[in-house]
Write a protein that holds these residues in place. Structure first.
Motif, short mmCIF file in Angstrom:
data_model
loop_
_atom_site.label_atom_id
_atom_site.label_comp_id
_atom_site.label_asym_id
_atom_site.label_seq_id
_atom_site.Cartn_x
_atom_site.Cartn_y
_atom_site.Cartn_z
N GLU A 118 35.88 62.55 9.16
CA GLU A 118 35.34 63.91 8.53
C GLU A 118 33.97 63.90 8.95
OE1 GLU A 118 34.73 64.92 3.73
OE2 GLU A 118 35.42 62.76 4.14
N ILE A 119 33.54 65.42 9.05
CA ILE A 119 32.45 65.84 9.71
C ILE A 119 31.73 66.78 8.58
CG2 ILE A 119 32.99 65.32 11.99
CD1 ILE A 119 33.67 68.44 12.19
N LEU A 120 30.49 67.21 8.63
CA LEU A 120 29.67 68.07 7.81
C LEU A 120 29.93 67.67 6.39
CD1 LEU A 120 31.00 71.69 9.39
CD2 LEU A 120 28.96 70.25 10.11
N THR A 121 29.50 66.52 5.92
CA THR A 121 29.62 65.77 4.95
C THR A 121 28.42 66.13 4.07
OG1 THR A 121 28.69 63.90 5.83
CG2 THR A 121 31.25 64.23 5.66
N ASN A 122 27.29 66.88 4.34
CA ASN A 122 26.18 67.05 3.54
C ASN A 122 26.14 68.24 2.66
OD1 ASN A 122 25.05 64.69 4.98
ND2 ASN A 122 24.29 65.94 6.71
N TYR A 123 27.28 68.63 2.33
CA TYR A 123 27.40 69.94 1.54
C TYR A 123 28.41 69.70 0.46
CZ TYR A 123 25.20 71.28 5.95
OH TYR A 123 24.28 71.66 6.73
N GLU A 124 27.97 70.58 -0.77
CA GLU A 124 29.21 70.29 -1.83
C GLU A 124 30.47 70.96 -1.42
OE1 GLU A 124 27.71 72.35 -5.26
OE2 GLU A 124 25.60 71.69 -4.87
N LEU A 125 30.47 72.04 -0.51
CA LEU A 125 31.78 72.70 -0.15
C LEU A 125 31.35 73.34 1.15
CD1 LEU A 125 34.43 73.22 -1.61
CD2 LEU A 125 33.33 75.51 -2.30
N VAL A 126 32.37 73.32 2.22
CA VAL A 126 32.17 74.08 3.32
C VAL A 126 33.45 74.73 3.36
CG1 VAL A 126 31.94 74.11 5.83
CG2 VAL A 126 30.71 72.50 4.41
N GLU A 127 33.33 76.30 3.85
CA GLU A 127 34.52 77.01 3.86
C GLU A 127 34.22 77.76 5.01
OE1 GLU A 127 35.68 77.36 -1.01
OE2 GLU A 127 34.82 79.07 0.22
N ALA A 128 35.68 78.52 5.71
CA ALA A 128 35.81 79.53 6.68
C ALA A 128 35.38 80.83 5.99
CB ALA A 128 37.11 79.52 7.20
N ILE A 129 35.02 81.94 6.61
CA ILE A 129 34.72 83.06 6.27
C ILE A 129 36.03 84.14 6.60
CG2 ILE A 129 33.27 85.11 6.10
CD1 ILE A 129 30.76 83.24 6.89
N GLU A 130 36.76 84.32 5.66
CA GLU A 130 38.34 84.98 5.84
C GLU A 130 37.84 86.33 6.07
OE1 GLU A 130 41.86 83.99 3.90
OE2 GLU A 130 41.36 86.01 2.94
N ASN A 131 38.57 87.20 6.90
CA ASN A 131 38.41 88.55 6.98
C ASN A 131 39.95 89.04 7.13
OD1 ASN A 131 37.54 91.30 7.33
ND2 ASN A 131 35.72 90.53 8.88
N TYR A 132 40.07 90.40 7.13
CA TYR A 132 41.27 90.83 7.27
C TYR A 132 41.24 92.37 7.35
CZ TYR A 132 40.13 92.25 2.34
OH TYR A 132 39.58 92.79 1.27
N ASP A 133 42.45 92.97 7.82
CA ASP A 133 42.71 94.49 8.16
C ASP A 133 43.93 94.62 7.46
OD1 ASP A 133 44.35 93.69 10.03
OD2 ASP A 133 42.82 94.37 11.66
N ASN A 134 44.49 95.68 7.90
CA ASN A 134 45.82 96.26 7.34
C ASN A 134 47.10 95.14 7.89
OD1 ASN A 134 44.78 98.20 5.75
ND2 ASN A 134 45.32 99.66 7.44
N ASN A 135 46.74 94.65 8.90
CA ASN A 135 47.93 93.84 9.67
C ASN A 135 47.50 92.38 9.68
OD1 ASN A 135 49.47 96.43 10.27
ND2 ASN A 135 48.06 96.79 11.65
N ASN A 136 46.24 92.04 9.77
CA ASN A 136 46.12 90.73 10.17
C ASN A 136 44.97 90.06 9.23
OD1 ASN A 136 47.66 90.62 12.75
ND2 ASN A 136 46.29 92.22 13.14
N ILE A 137 45.03 88.56 9.31
CA ILE A 137 44.12 87.93 8.54
C ILE A 137 43.46 86.80 9.68
CG2 ILE A 137 43.57 86.02 6.91
CD1 ILE A 137 46.06 86.99 5.41
#
Length: 508
Positions: A118-137
């Protein structure tokens, strides 16, 4: 298989130091020479392997999620209830979600590396930033968002703070790269994700892109929610917030705005360029402007002179001063001056800007390829792939395949995919593989097959089911999987890509 829970939510005698150092340096140089010589003499063909950087894939099996690498090795066991997010497929950073409350959306995350640590443990929550268009995520690669004391900020993959946790929300601008929206007290700002730089301070009611990329800047609406302006990626306010509306028409020099209830085209200084002659501006390309009047398309210049009359059902710019045009249900090409340079006989047309050619669909799914000189360089072909990264077109001709570069010179598969070890061949209606020297490696015994992918795997079909081959041609998975619902066939070892290809997961 159900994926209902797969929400996306990575004391001795003294030494003569000078002599020792000299000896060590000499040894090091010799070792480096041997390694370099070995690398020169050892090719991927001798190894029978495709050289590629370590790549990670999310996998799904028995209603659980895990991670494998491009060798098919298990990195994280398939024991997670929620989909594992890999923001950058070449980085060993895996975001695992757990303790999900499906009513409130509350959840927790843990970030693991390839060793399962486990890494990046100093935070309440860590998330990726999702993006999308009409065909892909997809996910923003350089940065992650983190939560601390109830607020959101940005960090890089090493955990270094890029933007402090002072925002109520952080999310990607849909479909636009390098553009992260930050929200504070109901007002919006923008961060460039590759630099971690605040381009627009959080002080606007709305922010949207000007065009389909970030390069042209952003349309902003002031905090009073009344007027619009334009801010560029280098933080300059090109147009002050005084316009009733600014249209999403990309141009480096001109803007389409509504002011005082009247639509017009202005320049960077806010001076009027055109105030009449159109009901709608579709696009601006230098001095020429595609317009729409009474549901018909045409072209005028910046002086308001008609260059192509408004008599077409569709117009879009392609080559210099040349436009894809539609009349009724057929497409052709017209030039400035309303000269028809390609007859209206196609069911569809698309300009491939990166490759600089037009793809024109005719009858029976056959396609003509038209170059910048308006010549049909490939006629009535079936295009199976346009690879802009490697610069080639793959076409199907009578159940066989041919390759062309973007200069439309025919190439061998070995030339356009030099790192591959196997190349598809066909004989008596069956498929097999040869190496780059033309030597038969896999006999032509398969009913269907794919070219080797960048990780060294080939998909083969026999008896209505699919399997996979390793980079040396040996069987990895005996044909046993029905993939009739898949639009795209691909394998990583024994894992095949899911039929829902826009999220790029593999399953068994």
């Amino acid at each position: 298989m159900s994926k209902a829970r797969g929400k996306r939510y990575d004391e001795k005698p003294k030494l003569n130091i000078k002599k020792v150092l000299a000896t060590l340096i000499a040894i090091a140089v010799f070792v480096m020479f041997i390694i370099s010589l070995k690398n020169l003499l050892t090719t991927t063909e001798i190894k029978g392997e495709v050289a590629s950087p370590t790549t990670y894939f999310t996998v799904f099996e028995n209603n659980k999620w895990g991670v494998v690498d491009n060798n098919g090795s298990t990195i994280l066991e398939t024991n997670q209830d929620e989909m594992i997010v890999i923001p950058d497929k070449n980085k060993d950073l895996f975001i695992c979600t757990y303790d999900v409350n499906y009513e409130t959306g509350e959840h927790k995350t843990r970030i693991l590396n390839e060793k399962g640590k486990e890494i990046l443990t100093n935070y309440e929550l860590v998330e990726a930033i999702e993006n999308y268009d009409n065909n892909n995520i997809w996910y923003e690669k350089e940065i992650l968002k983190y939560k601390k004391d109830g607020k959101w900020g940005l960090i890089n993959f090493a955990g270094k703070e890029i933007v402090p946790a002072e925002y109520d929300k952080i999310y990607a601008m849909p479909g636009i790269e390098k553009s992260i929206i930050v929200e504070k007290d109901g007002l919006l700002g923008l961060v460039n994700n590759s630099l971690g730089e605040v381009i627009i301070e959080a002080g606007y009611a709305e922010i949207s892109s000007l065009g389909n990329t970030y390069e042209n800047g952003y349309i902003v609406k002031n905090k009073d929610n009344s007027f619009f302006g334009v801010i560029t990626t280098d933080k300059k306010q090109i147009l002050e917030c005084k316009y009733d509306k600014i249209y999403n028409v990309a141009s480096n020099e001109m803007y389409v705005v509504t002011e005082g209830g009247k639509d017009k085209i202005i320049n960077k200084s806010g001076e009027d360029v055109l105030t009449s002659g159109f009901s709608e501006v579709v696009s601006i390309d230098g001095e020429y402007i595609v317009i729409k009047n009474n549901d018909k398309y045409g072209v005028i210049d910046t002086s308001g002179n008609s260059q192509i009359p408004c008599e077409y059902d569709y117009l879009s710019v392609s080559f210099d001063k040349t436009y894809i045009a539609k009349k009724g249900d057929k497409f052709g090409l017209v030039k400035i001056g309303n000269e028809t340079v390609l007859d209206f006989k196609y069911s569809d047309m698309a300009y491939r800007k990166v490759a600089n050619f037009i793809e024109a669909d005719g009858e029976n799914f056959k396609t003509d390829i038209i170059d910048k000189d308006l010549k049909i360089v490939l006629s009535e072909v079936i295009i199976s792939e346009i690879n802009t990264e490697k610069g080639y077109i793959r076409i199907r001709v009578n159940d066989d395949y041919k390759y062309y570069n973007f200069q439309f010179e025919e190439k061998k598969a070995q030339e356009v995919m030099p790192s591959h070890t196997l190349f598809l061949i066909k004989e008596n209606g069956k498929y097999g593989y040869e190496n780059k020297n033309g030597e038969r490696i896999v006999d032509c015994i398969y009913d269907d097959a794919t070219e080797q992918n960048d990780y060294g795997y080939s998909a083969v079909k026999q008896g209505g089911v699919w399997g996979s081959l390793k980079s040396d041609g040996s069987i990895c998975l005996k044909p046993s999987v029905n993939l009739d619902n898949n639009l795209y066939i691909d394998f990583i070892e024994q894992w095949h890509i899911d039929e829902n290809t826009n999220i790029n997961i593999y399953t068994k």
